[in-house]
Design a protein around this motif. Structure first.
Motif, mmCIF file in Angstrom:
data_model
loop_
_atom_site.group_PDB
_atom_site.id
_atom_site.type_symbol
_atom_site.label_atom_id
_atom_site.label_comp_id
_atom_site.label_asym_id
_atom_site.label_seq_id
_atom_site.Cartn_x
_atom_site.Cartn_y
_atom_site.Cartn_z
ATOM 1 N N THR A 1 1.235 4.203 -4.020
ATOM 2 C CA THR A 1 -0.070 4.854 -4.153
ATOM 3 C C THR A 1 -0.490 5.054 -5.600
ATOM 4 O O THR A 1 -1.681 5.224 -5.880
ATOM 5 N N HIS A 2 0.472 5.048 -6.527
ATOM 6 C CA HIS A 2 0.154 5.320 -7.923
ATOM 7 C C HIS A 2 1.026 4.470 -8.847
ATOM 8 O O HIS A 2 2.228 4.334 -8.615
ATOM 9 N N ASP B 1 0.812 -1.219 0.000
ATOM 10 C CA ASP B 1 0.000 0.000 0.000
ATOM 11 C C ASP B 1 0.846 1.271 0.000
ATOM 12 O O ASP B 1 0.303 2.373 -0.174
ATOM 13 N N ALA C 1 -4.160 12.293 -9.848
ATOM 14 C CA ALA C 1 -5.523 11.754 -9.837
ATOM 15 C C ALA C 1 -6.221 12.045 -8.512
ATOM 16 O O ALA C 1 -6.974 11.218 -7.986
ATOM 17 N N GLY C 2 -5.945 13.234 -7.967
ATOM 18 C CA GLY C 2 -6.624 13.672 -6.757
ATOM 19 C C GLY C 2 -6.125 13.051 -5.474
ATOM 20 O O GLY C 2 -6.716 13.256 -4.411
ATOM 21 N N ARG C 3 -5.017 12.326 -5.518
ATOM 22 C CA ARG C 3 -4.502 11.643 -4.333
ATOM 23 C C ARG C 3 -3.041 11.994 -4.140
ATOM 24 O O ARG C 3 -2.282 12.060 -5.107
ATOM 25 N N ARG C 4 -2.637 12.188 -2.888
ATOM 26 C CA ARG C 4 -1.249 12.520 -2.593
ATOM 27 C C ARG C 4 -0.338 11.366 -2.983
ATOM 28 O O ARG C 4 -0.633 10.201 -2.724
ATOM 29 N N ILE C 5 0.771 11.693 -3.597
ATOM 30 C CA ILE C 5 1.754 10.694 -4.013
ATOM 31 C C ILE C 5 2.639 10.325 -2.827
ATOM 32 O O ILE C 5 3.308 11.180 -2.247
ATOM 33 N N ARG D 1 2.247 17.291 -4.379
ATOM 34 C CA ARG D 1 2.539 15.900 -4.759
ATOM 35 C C ARG D 1 1.222 15.151 -4.915
ATOM 36 O O ARG D 1 0.828 14.345 -4.078
ATOM 37 N N VAL D 2 0.539 15.417 -6.007
ATOM 38 C CA VAL D 2 -0.802 14.860 -6.203
ATOM 39 C C VAL D 2 -0.916 14.331 -7.618
ATOM 40 O O VAL D 2 -0.446 14.946 -8.575
#
Length: 358
Positions: free
Chosen positions: A317-318, A314, A341-345, A338-339
């Motif tokens: 994240t990307h 997990d 697709a709308g999620r923090r990398i 650091r984003v």
């Protein structure tokens, strides 16, 4: 794309990132040609992207899962086409070899490994059945293994990890396998800034503690100061991240010591001792640091990921195409977050498996 074409993510002089297609490089007798399946974006890469540090490489990246595509005549019998490998990015004997920093790295569908780098032993085997996405964690986990070897020999009773990026989380996970999980504290920037969370972090430093600093270099000084003010007698401060020492003599010395511990050498790492606290009750604290990992650290990390990788998957994240990665990199280079697709990398993996490595 034709198998004769190689796709790279290259950095322009203006610190923009572009996709570049070039012919696959020709193979000389002493070289290896690797196809990059997946490549990671680490915290150091992001510092370069944001202009926080300058490096010579046009192609960044040092975390990758690769397949041998071509074997120069000299290495026939040692490597074979189809072998699953990775490149240890730092050499213990050649300071000029630093993959993705001083020499071009792995954000590319193909990597030509020079005869000298192969001679140094930098091309390391990976387990054939290790997931190629998970394999980008081999090098950062090897760094965590290096850190634990130091703390283990120092017989610490607990560990506090300052820095909750991918490396910091791997350190905390690994150390929890060796200590009771309640003896390991992971703290990020928000934990330090929040009064209640900070109190919990500082309580974790009581006693003989290993304080691992896995933060970007602009945060290292603050974290060293926190550790010196709070770590108990007999503690060890291990600086994994970079250091910007400035005029501080302690940080200057820490930077020199860190530079002396490279890729597991010497076997007993250099440290320096400090007495801190009040004169009638001083606390003895050691400071060390290190860069790079040994080939043994690298192999141990690969085997551990093969056995227990599901526990840390997990952290990734990307998983992005090169085009998607370029968009994220240019956003960060322009000062964005650091984003993707709308999620923090936390850990971004660039997937080059689209036929360009065939």
């Amino acid at each position: 794309m034709s198998p004769a074409a190689a796709l790279s993510i290259e950095r322009t002089p203006g610190n923009q990132f572009i996709e570049v297609v070039r012919p696959v490089p020709a193979l000389a007798p002493g070289e290896l040609l690797l196809g990059i399946e997946t490549a990671g974006v680490c915290g150091t890469d992001i510092q370069i992207v944001k202009g926080m540090r300058s490096e010579a490489a046009t192609v960044l990246g040092h975390e990758a899962c690769c397949t041998v595509l071509g074997v120069g005549q000299r290495w026939a019998g040692r490597y074979a086409e189809g072998d699953r490998v990775a490149v240890n990015p730092t050499s213990s004997t050649d300071s000029g070899f630093l993959l993705g920093h001083s020499v071009d790295g792995v954000w590319s569908s193909h990597l030509l490994v020079t005869e000298h780098a192969v001679e140094l032993g930098q091309v390391m085997p990976l387990p054939e059945n290790l997931d190629p996405v998970l394999a980008v964690l081999v090098e950062p986990l090897a760094c965590a293994i290096y850190s634990w070897s130091i703390l283990r020999d120092a017989q610490v009773e607990r560990v506090v990890v300052l820095g909750d990026g991918a490396v910091g989380r791997l350190v905390a996970w690994l150390d929890s396998l060796h200590l009771d999980s309640s003896a390991v504290v992971l703290a990020g920037r928000l934990d330090i800034e929040d009064e209640r969370a900070r109190a919990h972090v500082l309580r974790g430093m009581r006693g003989r503690t290993g304080v691992v600093i896995a933060t970007p270099r602009d945060s290292t000084a603050t974290c060293v100061s926190i550790a010196l003010e709070n770590a108990g007698d007999g503690s060890v401060i291990d600086i994994i991240g970079g250091i910007d020492p400035g005029p501080d003599p302690i940080l200057q010395y820490a930077a020199r010591v860190r530079a002396q511990n490279v890729c597991g050498r010497p076997s007993k790492p250099n440290m320096f001792n400090l007495e801190v606290g009040v004169p009638d009750a001083p606390r003895r604290v050691q400071i060390t640091g290190h860069r790079g990992v040994s080939h043994e650290h690298f192999r141990d990390a690969a085997e551990l990921l093969l056995a227990r990788g599901d526990e840390v998957k997990d952290l990734i994240t990307h998983v992005a195409t090169p085009t998607e990665a370029v968009g994220a990199l240019n956003g960060m280079a322009a000062g964005g977050a650091r984003v993707l697709a709308g999620r923090r990398i936390l850990k971004l993996v660039i997937d080059f498996r689209d036929g360009t490595t065939a």
